[in-house]
Write a protein that holds these residues in place. Structure first.
Motif, PDB file in Angstrom:
ATOM      1  N   GLN A  11      11.269   2.049   0.957  1.00 21.96           N
ATOM      2  CA  GLN A  11      11.740   1.051  -0.006  1.00 21.96           C
ATOM      3  C   GLN A  11      11.048  -0.301   0.194  1.00 21.96           C
ATOM      4  O   GLN A  11      11.660  -1.355   0.140  1.00 21.96           O
ATOM      5  CB  GLN A  11      13.263   0.934   0.034  1.00 21.96           C
ATOM      6  CG  GLN A  11      13.942   2.247  -0.327  1.00 21.96           C
ATOM      7  CD  GLN A  11      15.447   2.175  -0.305  1.00 21.96           C
ATOM      8  OE1 GLN A  11      16.060   1.220   0.178  1.00 21.96           O
ATOM      9  NE2 GLN A  11      16.071   3.222  -0.836  1.00 21.96           N
ATOM     10  N   MET A  12       9.732  -0.213   0.414  1.00 20.00           N
ATOM     11  CA  MET A  12       8.895  -1.399   0.555  1.00 20.00           C
ATOM     12  C   MET A  12       7.740  -1.299  -0.442  1.00 20.00           C
ATOM     13  O   MET A  12       7.367  -0.206  -0.849  1.00 20.00           O
ATOM     14  CB  MET A  12       8.299  -1.493   1.967  1.00 20.00           C
ATOM     15  CG  MET A  12       9.331  -1.631   3.059  1.00 20.00           C
ATOM     16  SD  MET A  12       8.601  -1.952   4.697  1.00 20.00           S
ATOM     17  CE  MET A  12       7.761  -0.424   5.036  1.00 20.00           C
ATOM     18  N   VAL A  13       7.170  -2.448  -0.813  1.00 18.40           N
ATOM     19  CA  VAL A  13       5.965  -2.449  -1.636  1.00 18.40           C
ATOM     20  C   VAL A  13       4.842  -1.804  -0.843  1.00 18.40           C
ATOM     21  O   VAL A  13       4.137  -0.919  -1.310  1.00 18.40           O
ATOM     22  CB  VAL A  13       5.581  -3.887  -2.063  1.00 18.40           C
ATOM     23  CG1 VAL A  13       4.180  -3.927  -2.663  1.00 18.40           C
ATOM     24  CG2 VAL A  13       6.603  -4.427  -3.059  1.00 18.40           C
ATOM     25  N   CYS A  14       4.700  -2.266   0.391  1.00 17.40           N
ATOM     26  CA  CYS A  14       3.652  -1.770   1.289  1.00 17.40           C
ATOM     27  C   CYS A  14       4.008  -2.247   2.686  1.00 17.40           C
ATOM     28  O   CYS A  14       4.442  -3.383   2.863  1.00 17.40           O
ATOM     29  CB  CYS A  14       2.302  -2.327   0.850  1.00 17.40           C
ATOM     30  SG  CYS A  14       0.924  -1.888   1.899  1.00 17.40           S
ATOM     31  N   ASP A  15       3.808  -1.419   3.661  1.00 19.16           N
ATOM     32  CA  ASP A  15       4.081  -1.796   5.044  1.00 19.16           C
ATOM     33  C   ASP A  15       3.129  -2.918   5.460  1.00 19.16           C
ATOM     34  O   ASP A  15       1.918  -2.821   5.279  1.00 19.16           O
ATOM     35  CB  ASP A  15       3.888  -0.575   5.949  1.00 19.16           C
ATOM     36  CG  ASP A  15       4.435  -0.795   7.344  1.00 19.16           C
ATOM     37  OD1 ASP A  15       4.123  -1.840   7.953  1.00 19.16           O
ATOM     38  OD2 ASP A  15       5.173   0.082   7.821  1.00 19.16           O
ATOM     39  N   PHE A  16       3.686  -3.997   6.007  1.00 22.23           N
ATOM     40  CA  PHE A  16       2.847  -5.114   6.449  1.00 22.23           C
ATOM     41  C   PHE A  16       1.838  -4.678   7.508  1.00 22.23           C
ATOM     42  O   PHE A  16       0.789  -5.287   7.659  1.00 22.23           O
ATOM     43  CB  PHE A  16       3.701  -6.261   6.995  1.00 22.23           C
ATOM     44  CG  PHE A  16       4.306  -7.130   5.927  1.00 22.23           C
ATOM     45  CD1 PHE A  16       3.513  -7.739   4.975  1.00 22.23           C
ATOM     46  CD2 PHE A  16       5.672  -7.350   5.890  1.00 22.23           C
ATOM     47  CE1 PHE A  16       4.069  -8.553   3.990  1.00 22.23           C
ATOM     48  CE2 PHE A  16       6.236  -8.158   4.917  1.00 22.23           C
ATOM     49  CZ  PHE A  16       5.435  -8.754   3.959  1.00 22.23           C
ATOM     50  N   GLY A  17       2.146  -3.633   8.252  1.00 22.97           N
ATOM     51  CA  GLY A  17       1.217  -3.127   9.257  1.00 22.97           C
ATOM     52  C   GLY A  17      -0.104  -2.698   8.645  1.00 22.97           C
ATOM     53  O   GLY A  17      -1.169  -2.897   9.236  1.00 22.97           O
ATOM     54  N   ILE A  18      -0.062  -2.112   7.457  1.00 23.00           N
ATOM     55  CA  ILE A  18      -1.288  -1.714   6.760  1.00 23.00           C
ATOM     56  C   ILE A  18      -2.077  -2.959   6.373  1.00 23.00           C
ATOM     57  O   ILE A  18      -3.295  -3.018   6.538  1.00 23.00           O
ATOM     58  CB  ILE A  18      -0.957  -0.856   5.522  1.00 23.00           C
ATOM     59  CG1 ILE A  18      -0.329   0.472   5.949  1.00 23.00           C
ATOM     60  CG2 ILE A  18      -2.193  -0.617   4.670  1.00 23.00           C
ATOM     61  CD1 ILE A  18       0.252   1.283   4.799  1.00 23.00           C
ATOM     62  N   LEU A  19      -1.377  -3.976   5.887  1.00 23.01           N
ATOM     63  CA  LEU A  19      -2.040  -5.209   5.460  1.00 23.01           C
ATOM     64  C   LEU A  19      -2.639  -5.966   6.642  1.00 23.01           C
ATOM     65  O   LEU A  19      -3.713  -6.555   6.524  1.00 23.01           O
ATOM     66  CB  LEU A  19      -1.066  -6.101   4.704  1.00 23.01           C
ATOM     67  CG  LEU A  19      -0.433  -5.476   3.451  1.00 23.01           C
ATOM     68  CD1 LEU A  19       0.555  -6.437   2.824  1.00 23.01           C
ATOM     69  CD2 LEU A  19      -1.500  -5.059   2.464  1.00 23.01           C
TER      70      LEU A  19
END
Length: 196
Positions: free
Chosen positions: A48-56
Protein backbone atom coordinates in the motif's frame (compact mmCIF):
# COMPACT_ATOMS: atom_id res chain seq x y z
CA UNK A 1 -1.18 9.82 -4.59
CA UNK A 2 2.20 11.52 -4.46
CA UNK A 3 5.27 10.87 -2.33
CA UNK A 4 8.39 12.96 -1.85
CA UNK A 5 12.05 12.01 -1.37
CA UNK A 6 14.53 14.70 -0.33
CA UNK A 7 18.20 14.60 -1.28
CA UNK A 8 20.99 17.02 -0.33
CA UNK A 9 24.19 17.70 -2.21
CA UNK A 10 26.98 20.20 -1.86
CA UNK A 11 27.20 21.27 -5.47
CA UNK A 12 30.59 22.66 -6.39
CA UNK A 13 29.01 24.95 -8.91
CA UNK A 14 30.05 26.48 -12.09
CA UNK A 15 29.74 29.64 -14.01
CA UNK A 16 26.17 30.22 -15.19
CA UNK A 17 26.68 31.69 -18.65
CA UNK A 18 24.35 34.39 -20.00
CA UNK A 19 23.03 35.23 -16.51
CA UNK A 20 22.11 38.85 -15.76
CA UNK A 21 23.98 38.69 -12.45
CA UNK A 22 27.69 39.37 -12.97
CA UNK A 23 28.59 37.19 -9.98
CA UNK A 24 26.76 34.16 -11.39
CA UNK A 25 27.98 34.60 -14.93
CA UNK A 26 31.63 35.37 -14.17
CA UNK A 27 32.54 33.47 -10.98
CA UNK A 28 32.74 29.83 -9.97
CA UNK A 29 30.51 29.36 -6.94
CA UNK A 30 28.75 26.65 -4.98
CA UNK A 31 25.35 25.93 -3.48
CA UNK A 32 24.13 23.73 -0.65
CA UNK A 33 21.40 22.15 -2.74
CA UNK A 34 18.25 20.36 -1.64
CA UNK A 35 16.54 18.31 -4.33
CA UNK A 36 12.97 17.21 -3.78
CA UNK A 37 11.75 14.42 -6.02
CA UNK A 38 8.01 13.70 -6.18
CA UNK A 39 6.65 10.38 -7.39
CA UNK A 40 3.18 9.33 -8.46
CA UNK A 41 1.57 6.08 -9.46
CA UNK A 42 -1.77 4.95 -10.80
CA UNK A 43 -2.09 2.46 -7.94
CA UNK A 44 -0.51 1.44 -4.65
CA UNK A 45 1.72 -1.62 -4.42
CA UNK A 46 1.18 -4.73 -2.28
CA UNK A 47 2.43 -2.85 0.78
CA UNK A 48 0.00 0.00 0.00
CA UNK A 49 2.79 2.36 -1.02
CA UNK A 50 3.46 4.28 -4.24
CA UNK A 51 6.99 2.89 -4.23
CA UNK A 52 9.33 1.69 -1.52
CA UNK A 53 11.76 4.47 -0.61
CA UNK A 54 14.50 1.83 -0.54
CA UNK A 55 14.22 1.48 -4.32
CA UNK A 56 14.45 5.26 -4.73
CA UNK A 57 17.47 5.52 -2.44
CA UNK A 58 19.25 2.91 -4.56
CA UNK A 59 19.67 3.79 -8.20
CA UNK A 60 18.05 7.26 -8.02
CA UNK A 61 19.94 8.23 -4.88
CA UNK A 62 23.26 7.17 -6.36
CA UNK A 63 22.55 9.22 -9.48
CA UNK A 64 21.64 12.33 -7.47
CA UNK A 65 24.81 11.82 -5.41
CA UNK A 66 26.77 12.30 -8.66
CA UNK A 67 26.25 16.05 -8.17
CA UNK A 68 27.74 16.11 -4.65
CA UNK A 69 31.14 17.83 -4.48
CA UNK A 70 31.12 17.94 -8.24
CA UNK A 71 31.82 20.61 -10.86
CA UNK A 72 29.02 20.91 -13.39
CA UNK A 73 29.71 22.49 -16.77
CA UNK A 74 27.55 23.44 -19.74
CA UNK A 75 28.88 21.67 -22.85
CA UNK A 76 28.71 25.02 -24.69
CA UNK A 77 31.16 26.67 -22.31
CA UNK A 78 34.70 27.59 -23.34
CA UNK A 79 36.61 24.31 -23.93
CA UNK A 80 39.76 25.76 -22.36
CA UNK A 81 37.87 26.64 -19.18
CA UNK A 82 36.37 23.14 -19.00
CA UNK A 83 39.77 21.47 -19.55
CA UNK A 84 41.43 23.65 -16.90
CA UNK A 85 38.74 22.87 -14.33
CA UNK A 86 38.79 19.15 -15.17
CA UNK A 87 42.53 19.11 -14.54
CA UNK A 88 42.02 20.15 -10.90
CA UNK A 89 38.77 18.29 -10.12
CA UNK A 90 38.24 14.54 -9.80
CA UNK A 91 34.45 14.89 -9.91
CA UNK A 92 32.85 16.73 -12.82
CA UNK A 93 29.85 16.48 -15.12
CA UNK A 94 29.49 18.06 -18.55
CA UNK A 95 25.80 18.79 -19.08
CA UNK A 96 23.86 19.57 -22.25
CA UNK A 97 22.09 22.34 -20.28
CA UNK A 98 23.23 25.55 -18.61
CA UNK A 99 23.56 24.63 -14.91
CA UNK A 100 20.79 26.92 -13.66
CA UNK A 101 18.29 25.79 -11.05
CA UNK A 102 15.60 25.83 -13.75
CA UNK A 103 17.54 23.72 -16.25
CA UNK A 104 18.80 21.32 -13.57
CA UNK A 105 15.29 20.73 -12.24
CA UNK A 106 14.12 19.82 -15.76
CA UNK A 107 17.24 17.74 -16.43
CA UNK A 108 16.84 15.80 -13.17
CA UNK A 109 13.15 15.17 -13.84
CA UNK A 110 14.04 13.65 -17.22
CA UNK A 111 16.98 11.66 -15.84
CA UNK A 112 15.04 10.26 -12.87
CA UNK A 113 12.16 9.25 -15.13
CA UNK A 114 14.65 7.50 -17.40
CA UNK A 115 16.08 5.60 -14.42
CA UNK A 116 12.63 4.72 -13.03
CA UNK A 117 11.64 3.40 -16.47
CA UNK A 118 14.51 0.91 -16.14
CA UNK A 119 13.34 -0.49 -12.80
CA UNK A 120 11.54 -3.82 -13.04
CA UNK A 121 9.19 -3.56 -10.08
CA UNK A 122 8.12 -6.80 -8.41
CA UNK A 123 5.70 -5.87 -5.64
CA UNK A 124 2.58 -4.87 -7.55
CA UNK A 125 3.68 -1.29 -8.20
CA UNK A 126 1.72 0.67 -10.76
CA UNK A 127 3.02 3.15 -13.30
CA UNK A 128 5.55 4.90 -11.03
CA UNK A 129 7.05 8.13 -12.37
CA UNK A 130 8.72 11.31 -11.18
CA UNK A 131 5.98 13.93 -11.40
CA UNK A 132 8.11 16.93 -10.43
CA UNK A 133 11.45 18.10 -9.09
CA UNK A 134 12.09 21.06 -6.84
CA UNK A 135 15.72 22.19 -6.99
CA UNK A 136 16.51 24.42 -3.99
CA UNK A 137 19.61 26.30 -5.08
CA UNK A 138 19.63 28.34 -1.87
CA UNK A 139 17.53 28.48 1.28
CA UNK A 140 15.45 31.26 -0.30
CA UNK A 141 15.27 30.28 -3.97
CA UNK A 142 14.24 27.24 -5.97
CA UNK A 143 13.03 26.10 -9.36
CA UNK A 144 10.29 23.56 -9.85
CA UNK A 145 9.86 21.41 -12.94
CA UNK A 146 7.10 18.98 -13.75
CA UNK A 147 7.17 16.00 -16.05
CA UNK A 148 5.47 18.19 -18.67
CA UNK A 149 8.34 20.72 -18.54
CA UNK A 150 10.85 18.17 -19.86
CA UNK A 151 9.92 19.22 -23.40
CA UNK A 152 11.43 22.66 -22.71
CA UNK A 153 14.92 21.14 -23.00
CA UNK A 154 16.33 18.57 -25.42
CA UNK A 155 16.57 14.91 -24.41
CA UNK A 156 19.75 15.34 -22.46
CA UNK A 157 20.65 12.20 -20.57
CA UNK A 158 22.61 10.54 -23.38
CA UNK A 159 24.64 13.71 -23.97
CA UNK A 160 25.92 14.00 -20.41
CA UNK A 161 29.57 13.21 -19.70
CA UNK A 162 30.56 11.99 -16.24
CA UNK A 163 34.13 11.90 -14.92
CA UNK A 164 35.69 8.65 -13.76
CA UNK A 165 35.57 10.11 -10.24
CA UNK A 166 31.77 10.28 -10.44
CA UNK A 167 31.27 6.93 -12.16
CA UNK A 168 33.56 5.13 -9.68
CA UNK A 169 30.98 5.84 -6.94
CA UNK A 170 28.10 4.31 -8.92
CA UNK A 171 26.69 0.85 -8.37
CA UNK A 172 27.21 -1.75 -11.07
CA UNK A 173 23.50 -1.46 -11.90
CA UNK A 174 23.68 2.31 -12.41
CA UNK A 175 26.79 1.99 -14.60
CA UNK A 176 24.98 -0.61 -16.71
CA UNK A 177 21.87 1.54 -17.13
CA UNK A 178 23.75 4.76 -17.87
CA UNK A 179 26.14 3.20 -20.38
CA UNK A 180 23.62 0.93 -22.09
CA UNK A 181 24.98 -2.40 -20.89
CA UNK A 182 21.88 -3.22 -18.87
CA UNK A 183 18.28 -2.84 -19.93
CA UNK A 184 16.63 -2.90 -16.51
CA UNK A 185 17.17 -3.14 -12.75
CA UNK A 186 15.32 -6.04 -11.22
CA UNK A 187 13.89 -5.87 -7.73
CA UNK A 188 13.11 -9.12 -5.96
CA UNK A 189 9.54 -9.68 -4.91
CA UNK A 190 9.25 -9.70 -1.13
CA UNK A 191 7.85 -12.73 0.63
CA UNK A 192 4.24 -11.89 1.56
CA UNK A 193 3.72 -11.55 5.31
CA UNK A 194 -0.02 -10.87 5.12
CA UNK A 195 -2.48 -12.49 2.75
CA UNK A 196 -3.71 -9.97 0.22
Amino acid sequence: MEIRKLFRVEAAQHVVRNATSFRCSHSVHNHGVQIELFFKSDRLDNAQMVCDFGILKGVVGKFIDSFDHCMAFWCKDDPEYIRDMQKWNDRWIILPVNPTAEALSIYLCAAVNYLISKVKFANGEGNVYCSRVIYHETSTGYAEATKDDVDLLPDAIGETEFSDGVVSDWTEELVGIMFGNKSFIENKAPKPQVKL
